[in-house]
Design an enzyme around this catalytic site. Structure first.
Site, short mmCIF file in Angstrom:
data_model
loop_
_atom_site.label_atom_id
_atom_site.label_comp_id
_atom_site.label_asym_id
_atom_site.label_seq_id
_atom_site.Cartn_x
_atom_site.Cartn_y
_atom_site.Cartn_z
N LYS A 163 -12.23 -8.97 1.50
CA LYS A 163 -12.16 -7.88 2.47
C LYS A 163 -12.91 -8.30 3.73
CE LYS A 163 -10.18 -4.65 0.07
NZ LYS A 163 -8.85 -4.19 0.44
N LYS A 262 3.46 -2.78 -3.00
CA LYS A 262 2.83 -1.91 -4.00
C LYS A 262 3.83 -0.80 -4.32
CE LYS A 262 -1.84 -2.50 -2.16
NZ LYS A 262 -2.91 -1.82 -1.38
O1 NPG Z 1 -7.34 -5.92 -7.48
O2 NPG Z 1 -6.56 -3.92 -7.92
C1 NPG Z 1 -7.17 -4.72 -7.20
C2 NPG Z 1 -7.70 -4.24 -5.87
C3 NPG Z 1 -7.01 -5.00 -4.78
O3 NPG Z 1 -8.37 -4.90 -2.84
C4 NPG Z 1 -7.42 -4.44 -3.44
N1 NPG Z 1 -6.69 -3.42 -3.00
O4 NPG Z 1 -5.95 -2.45 0.33
O5 NPG Z 1 -4.92 -3.64 -1.13
C5 NPG Z 1 -5.88 -2.96 -0.77
C6 NPG Z 1 -7.02 -2.88 -1.70
C7 NPG Z 1 -7.72 -1.57 -1.87
C8 NPG Z 1 -8.08 -1.14 -3.12
C9 NPG Z 1 -8.09 -0.88 -0.78
C10 NPG Z 1 -8.82 0.03 -3.27
C11 NPG Z 1 -8.84 0.29 -0.92
C12 NPG Z 1 -9.21 0.73 -2.17
#
Ligand code: NPG
Length: 371
Positions: A163, A262
């Site tokens: 991130k 997704k």
């Molecule tokens: O591995 O399931 C996982 C999480 C992957 O970082 C991830 N997802 O924006 O794609 C995204 C992000 C996210 C997850 C953003 C949760 C905000 C909350």
């Protein structure tokens, strides 16, 4: 087939470590599960919505209310030709793709369980294992980040996503790149550079990243196209791609050359397959995004990612990356070669662990015909 009743349940899964994104820091994963009781048997789905509307507009309590009051009543008691009829039944409801996807997934699971077909095959999947990628949240200091990445590399992950946001980008990512010169590495900004901070991305452009995900705002397809023209690193879109139409515009404008798909964001696994095949036809790389799903949603994501259009490692980490205990009896595990097995059994291919589910259940209600 007919859906005779739907069980809506909110569960709260403790996280093994806080997961910090631009929207805040999560120490548990509340989510809504959907169980449909149909004339062909029962099926399970999971809603990807987060506890707060910080990723998209959907959130746990809102999704549960929309399911209870607007989506389930349109489905219960209706004679369906099959799971592909669910989207038509729910079309009158505007928005709420994650809630819609959860209900459609449960019907898919019930039908495929009854006919003995796996979700992976039903979605056109061919792979029996898929490459695993792990997502790493925001940190306060670089050494904590490097230690966290080291643990995941040690566990066998071959692709790491970090991130980033203004003030936490070039320095931490360069530190990881310096420590692991050959690691498959990408970054996710969740739109954090929307406010004219895109210049900060130049510092990331020479680090050999696989992609930069969603640097600008969800609706800024023109801005992403302009950025794609000046950066060497491929631009990947996530939040921006919500439908066939937004995908077509993004590809026509050159807003991205990679797509994070997704199912929850696009309204379901059948829509996700359709969009993946559109990307495949356009020569656009695709990977399966994650939303910290339980074993239910994780099994569905693995099935989707087994489709040949998914050419890059997704955010498909092992269950233990987030949870000490999952709600299915076969939690996803990382193979020594950095892949995860695609569930091969009928429907989702996983079994609900009733005791685990009960232990994390906050509330449950049954919505039947005529309610
Ligand atoms: O591995 O399931 C996982 C999480 C992957 O970082 C991830 N997802 O924006 O794609 C995204 C992000 C996210 C997850 C953003 C949760 C905000 C909350």
């Amino acid at each position: 087939m007919r859906v005779e009743a739907v069980e809506l349940r909110t569960i709260r899964l403790p996280l093994v470590a806080p997961f910090r994104t631009g929207g805040g820091s999560l120490t548990e994963r509340p989510l809504v599960t959907v169980r449909v009781l149909t004339t062909e048997g029962e099926g399970w789905g999971e809603c990807a919505a987060l506890p707060e509307p910080t990723y998209t507009a959907e959130h746990v309590t809102g999704a549960r209310a929309v399911l209870r009051d607007h989506l389930v009543p349109r489905l219960v008691g209706v004679d369906l030709d099959g799971p592909e009829s669910v989207a038509e039944c729910l079309r009158a409801v505007v928005g709420h793709p994650m809630a819609t996807a959860a209900l459609e997934l449960a019907v898919l699971d019930a039908h495929l369980g009854a006919v003995g077909a796996s979700l992976a095959r039903a979605l056109g999947g061919t792979a029996t294992t898929v490459p695993s990628g792990v997502a790493v949240g925001l940190f306060d200091d670089v050494s904590r980040l490097v230690d966290t990445v080291a643990a995941f590399v040690e566990q066998g992950y071959r692709r790491v996503k970090l991130k980033v946001e203004p003030g936490w980008d070039t320095k931490p990512v360069a530190a990881v790149r310096e420590r692991w010169p050959d690691l498959a590495l990408q970054v996710d900004a969740n739109g954090a550079y929307a406010g004219g901070d895109a210049g900060a991305l130049d510092g990331l452009d020479h680090l050999g990243l696989l992609l930069i995900e969603q640097p600008l705002a969800t609706d800024d397809l023109l801005g992403h196209a302009a950025l794609a023209r000046v950066l060497r690193t491929p631009i990947c879109l996530d939040e921006s791609i919500s439908s066939d139409a937004t995908l077509a515009v993004a590809l026509a404008l050159g807003s991205c050359s990679v797509v994070n798909l997704k199912a929850g964001r696009v309204g379901g696994y059948l829509a996700a397959r359709r969009l993946a095949e559109q990307c495949q036809s356009a020569g656009v790389a695709v990977w399966c995004g994650g939303m910290i799903e339980s074993g239910i949603g994780r099994a569905a994501n693995l099935a989707l990612a087994s489709h040949p259009a998914f050419t890059l490692a997704g955010d498909l980490s092992a269950s233990r990356r987030f949870f000490a205990r999952d709600v299915v009896t076969e939690p996803a595990v990382l193979n020594t070669d950095g892949t995860i097995d695609v569930p091969a059994g009928p429907g989702l291919g996983v079994t609900i662990d009733a005791a685990s589910l009960a232990a994390v259940t906050e509330s449950v209600e049954l919505v039947a015909a005529g309610d």
